[in-house]
Scaffold this active site. Structure first.
Site, mmCIF file in Angstrom:
data_model
loop_
_atom_site.group_PDB
_atom_site.id
_atom_site.type_symbol
_atom_site.label_atom_id
_atom_site.label_comp_id
_atom_site.label_asym_id
_atom_site.label_seq_id
_atom_site.Cartn_x
_atom_site.Cartn_y
_atom_site.Cartn_z
ATOM 1 N N HIS A 189 -55.303 -49.386 -56.212
ATOM 2 C CA HIS A 189 -54.873 -48.476 -57.345
ATOM 3 C C HIS A 189 -55.736 -48.753 -58.856
ATOM 4 O O HIS A 189 -55.937 -47.919 -59.524
ATOM 5 C CB HIS A 189 -53.288 -48.758 -57.524
ATOM 6 C CG HIS A 189 -52.493 -48.161 -56.188
ATOM 7 N ND1 HIS A 189 -52.066 -48.583 -55.327
ATOM 8 C CD2 HIS A 189 -52.256 -46.689 -56.178
ATOM 9 C CE1 HIS A 189 -51.576 -47.847 -54.522
ATOM 10 N NE2 HIS A 189 -51.606 -46.482 -54.939
ATOM 11 N N ARG A 296 -48.739 -40.058 -60.481
ATOM 12 C CA ARG A 296 -48.292 -41.400 -59.940
ATOM 13 C C ARG A 296 -47.155 -42.072 -60.873
ATOM 14 O O ARG A 296 -47.746 -42.947 -61.653
ATOM 15 C CB ARG A 296 -49.397 -42.141 -59.636
ATOM 16 C CG ARG A 296 -50.250 -41.682 -58.370
ATOM 17 C CD ARG A 296 -51.489 -42.748 -58.181
ATOM 18 N NE ARG A 296 -52.198 -42.717 -57.068
ATOM 19 C CZ ARG A 296 -53.219 -42.032 -56.812
ATOM 20 N NH1 ARG A 296 -53.802 -41.158 -57.796
ATOM 21 N NH2 ARG A 296 -53.796 -42.002 -55.535
ATOM 22 N N ARG A 332 -44.532 -37.539 -58.421
ATOM 23 C CA ARG A 332 -44.126 -38.190 -57.372
ATOM 24 C C ARG A 332 -43.152 -39.377 -57.810
ATOM 25 O O ARG A 332 -43.409 -40.187 -58.660
ATOM 26 C CB ARG A 332 -45.329 -38.822 -56.928
ATOM 27 C CG ARG A 332 -44.858 -39.591 -55.487
ATOM 28 C CD ARG A 332 -46.332 -40.279 -54.729
ATOM 29 N NE ARG A 332 -46.640 -41.263 -55.561
ATOM 30 C CZ ARG A 332 -47.832 -42.115 -55.090
ATOM 31 N NH1 ARG A 332 -48.499 -41.710 -53.998
ATOM 32 N NH2 ARG A 332 -48.453 -43.011 -55.878
ATOM 33 N N GLU A 431 -48.600 -39.703 -45.413
ATOM 34 C CA GLU A 431 -49.350 -40.670 -45.534
ATOM 35 C C GLU A 431 -49.392 -41.779 -44.540
ATOM 36 O O GLU A 431 -49.996 -42.632 -44.517
ATOM 37 C CB GLU A 431 -49.443 -41.039 -47.113
ATOM 38 C CG GLU A 431 -48.053 -41.275 -47.417
ATOM 39 C CD GLU A 431 -48.164 -41.965 -48.880
ATOM 40 O OE1 GLU A 431 -49.346 -42.165 -49.480
ATOM 41 O OE2 GLU A 431 -46.956 -42.110 -49.401
ATOM 42 N N ASN A 454 -55.277 -41.709 -48.718
ATOM 43 C CA ASN A 454 -55.738 -43.170 -48.962
ATOM 44 C C ASN A 454 -55.018 -43.991 -47.923
ATOM 45 O O ASN A 454 -55.430 -44.924 -47.305
ATOM 46 C CB ASN A 454 -55.314 -43.711 -50.550
ATOM 47 C CG ASN A 454 -56.040 -42.700 -51.313
ATOM 48 O OD1 ASN A 454 -57.210 -42.289 -51.077
ATOM 49 N ND2 ASN A 454 -55.423 -42.878 -52.559
ATOM 50 N N ASP A 455 -53.656 -43.848 -47.973
ATOM 51 C CA ASP A 455 -52.551 -44.623 -47.145
ATOM 52 C C ASP A 455 -52.605 -44.002 -45.611
ATOM 53 O O ASP A 455 -52.641 -44.878 -44.624
ATOM 54 C CB ASP A 455 -51.251 -44.452 -47.450
ATOM 55 C CG ASP A 455 -51.038 -45.623 -48.726
ATOM 56 O OD1 ASP A 455 -51.330 -46.627 -48.611
ATOM 57 O OD2 ASP A 455 -50.498 -44.794 -49.717
ATOM 58 N N ARG A 465 -56.057 -51.639 -47.521
ATOM 59 C CA ARG A 465 -56.878 -50.740 -48.315
ATOM 60 C C ARG A 465 -57.463 -51.611 -49.446
ATOM 61 O O ARG A 465 -58.398 -51.182 -50.188
ATOM 62 C CB ARG A 465 -56.224 -49.392 -48.794
ATOM 63 C CG ARG A 465 -55.131 -49.705 -49.637
ATOM 64 C CD ARG A 465 -54.400 -48.477 -49.891
ATOM 65 N NE ARG A 465 -54.688 -47.819 -51.075
ATOM 66 C CZ ARG A 465 -53.862 -46.855 -51.578
ATOM 67 N NH1 ARG A 465 -52.903 -46.263 -50.916
ATOM 68 N NH2 ARG A 465 -54.158 -46.255 -52.765
ATOM 69 N N CYS A 502 -53.962 -34.799 -51.533
ATOM 70 C CA CYS A 502 -54.020 -35.547 -52.803
ATOM 71 C C CYS A 502 -54.646 -36.775 -52.998
ATOM 72 O O CYS A 502 -54.731 -37.684 -54.042
ATOM 73 C CB CYS A 502 -52.760 -35.593 -53.677
ATOM 74 S SG CYS A 502 -51.636 -36.683 -52.809
#
Ligand code: PEP
Ligand code: MG
Length: 574
Positions: A189, A296, A332, A431, A454-455, A465, A502
């Site tokens: 992140h 986020r 989110r 995800e 990403n996840d 990650r 996204c």
């Protein structure tokens, strides 16, 4: 002249001077002390109190806080000097022989838990205040409070061991243009924020602190992941010219602002931006994008010690809704856990945080936090077009549990006569592989879906990650990942539910044609990649769709790479 190679965290070039930063890690050490150390630990505790007191005074003096918030800050000082807390900490040191850090952590946690158990909102707030002060004291004890100088020159480049989301935020505020790290991973992140804030960065530079001294002249080549230390004249000239060429390309791409986001064949692709910090709002509003596809919200917590109140959140969400209206804003709910640490005192550190109480699980466990956030979003929905997105959804049942709490919040606001948008759409992140495989059922519950690549990559391939030691396994274009995306796209089409992407794949030029070819019609991307992605979308055509639909993903990574680097190249080359 010396050169080092690392991993690019964000593209771009930056030329400046080195400034080494040694950031101590905030850690509470679990060790006992001897009788002889009691006085020393008392003294450390007293010094930490004085440091926090000084910080609070400075914040009160320099801040633009409204009077209510200033009152809260002032009440924090009362907690800091609360004699009951002093007795608890001091007896943990002298009786249990805890070191000062451990004594502070345990004492504040115990008091916060007592308030929490009363399950009345005002007491829950009180608990948050105690946690806040506890964290500040721990920061002071570990030296973290003085971690970042604020006197930065525009050409200085911080040299760090590691990066965290809050540090990126602070450095961006200090207006630095680039940074270098000994450790780090592209998908953390901190790195996502780095790209959102437009900082040039390279991580995993070997022996960085030994190779760079303060004031060394540095060329940070984020395009190639290369660092040049004290370049010779010829090299410096080469990079100075490259900076100019990049600037010209940027200006050329910006001219696409007035052009539609559609393929060469006329297919409309919704192009939204991801928002990390409210400060980015101005630049996002200037992109003329189709909205914010991912806000986020957990980043609201990164530069503070407690979560924002309902009122604070309402103000932020309202401002974003108003600024972007009539374009939609997808908020989110907090995705805390994983590398986005939970507030102090809310649960023990977990051994496998990415598989633990993260995202919606955290929200379902900490009802009051979830409830506060949903109320704030609902109230703000009266001021623009908002959507709500739940992170880390496993399946339709998981989603229904969230919807149930949401319905309760709606009823509560309705009975209080507070305005909100009663048709606010509720969406699920796809995800976790189970959500991709179960998209058909999930789509029957959710109003919209958004793939978090990403996840999805992390959980499909079982690769952390953030762990650079396994980064070679983190392959976003792995055929199994692409099969899951295709599966999800087809299920969403069957169920007639909108589906976007996204995750960072949507911002990566190499993957944009692939996603469009897979049938994705909505992307939410890093704002700094906006015009590059728009240019690529405008290159895509019907032939691309055929290439991808004919491609059999029952194949190897190498075959997919062949596809990307040969057949798809004309689409992402701009
Ligand atoms: C994702 O997982 O792709 C995503 C968008 O969420 P985050 O990166 O915040 O986990
Ligand atoms: Mg995610």
């Amino acid at each position: 002249m010396n050169k080092l190679s690392g991993n690019s965290i964000n593209n771009g070039l930056f030329i400046g001077r080195a400034r080494r930063l040694i950031i101590p890690e905030h850690q509470v050490e679990h060790y006992s002390i001897s009788q002889d150390d009691i006085e020393t630990e008392f003294l450390r505790y007293q010094t930490a109190i004085e440091a926090v007191d000084k910080d609070i005074s400075a914040e009160l003096q320099h801040s633009t806080l409204n009077s209510k918030d200033a009152e809260i800050m002032a009440s924090h000082r009362d907690i800091l000097h609360d004699p009951e807390i002093h007795n608890l900490v001091r007896s943990a040191i002298s009786q249990k022989l805890h070191n000062a850090g451990l004594a502070v952590q345990e004492s504040f946690k115990a008091i916060a838990a007592q308030f929490e158990a009363m399950s009345v909102e005002t007491f829950a707030l009180k608990a948050a205040d105690y946690r806040d002060i506890g964290t500040r004291l721990l920061n002071a004890l570990s030296g973290v409070s003085a971690l970042l100088p604020d006197d930065w020159d525009a050409d200085q480049i911080p040299i760090l061991h590691d990066m965290t989301p809050s540090l990126v935020n602070k450095l961006a505020h200090a207006k630095i243009g680039a940074y270098l790290c000994q450790k780090g991973s592209y998908n953390s992140h901190a790195s996502i924020l780095t790209r959102a804030l437009g900082l040039v960065a390279i991580a995993n530079l070997p022996n960085l602190p030994d190779n760079v001294k303060d004031d060394d002249l540095l060329v940070v080549d984020g395009d190639e992941g290369k660092l040049v230390i004290n370049p010779d004249e010829e090299t410096l000239e080469f990079y100075a010219q490259k900076v100019q060429v990049e600037e010209l390309l940027r200006q050329k791409l910006e001219k696409l602002k007035a052009s539609a986001s559609q393929t060469a064949g006329g297919t409309r692709i919704e192009l939204c931006a991801n928002l990390g910090l409210p400060e980015e709002l101005d630049s996002i509003a200037n992109l003329a994008c189709d909205g914010i596809g991912l806000f986020r919200t957990e980043f609201l917590y990164i530069s503070r010690q407690n979560l924002p109140s309902e009122e604070e959140q309402f103000e932020i969400y309202r401002q974003i809704a108003e600024r972007m209206a009539p374009a939609p804003v997808t908020i989110r709910t907090f995705d805390l856990g994983g590398d986005k640490l939970a507030p102090f005192g809310l649960g023990e550190p977990e051994e496998n945080p990415y598989l633990g109480n993260r995202g919606l699980r955290f929200s379902l466990l900490h009802h009051e936090i979830f409830h506060t956030q949903l109320r704030a979003i609902l109230r703000a929905s009266a001021f623009g077009k908002l959507k709500i997105l739940f992170p880390m959804i496993i399946d339709a049942e998981d989603f229904s549990e969230a919807r149930h709490i949401f319905n309760h919040c709606q009823e509560e606001l309705y009975s209080q006569g507070i305005a909100f948008d009663s048709s606010i759409p509720l969406g699920a992140m796809v995800e976790i592989p189970s959500a991709a495989i179960g998209t058909d059922t999930l789509a029957q519950e959710a109003d919209f879906l958004s793939i978090g690549t990403n996840d999805l990559v992390q959980y499909t391939l079982a690769v952390d990650r953030n762990n650079e030691n396994v980064s070679r396994y983190y392959i976003q274009h792995h055929p199994s990942v692409l099969k899951l995306i295709r599966m999800s796209v087809q299920a969403a089409q069957r169920q007639k539910v909108p589906l976007s992407v996204c995750g960072e794949m949507a911002s990566n030029p190499l993957y944009v044609p692939l996603l469009i070819g897979l049938g994705i019609r909505e992307l939410s991307i890093n704002p700094t990649a906006f015009f590059t992605v728009k240019a690529i979308i405008r290159n895509c055509d019907a032939k691309l769709e055929r290439i991808i639909s004919d491609f059999d993903f029952n194949t190897s990574v190498r075959e997919v790479e062949q596809l990307i680097y040969t057949h798809l190249k004309p689409y992402y080359q701009i």
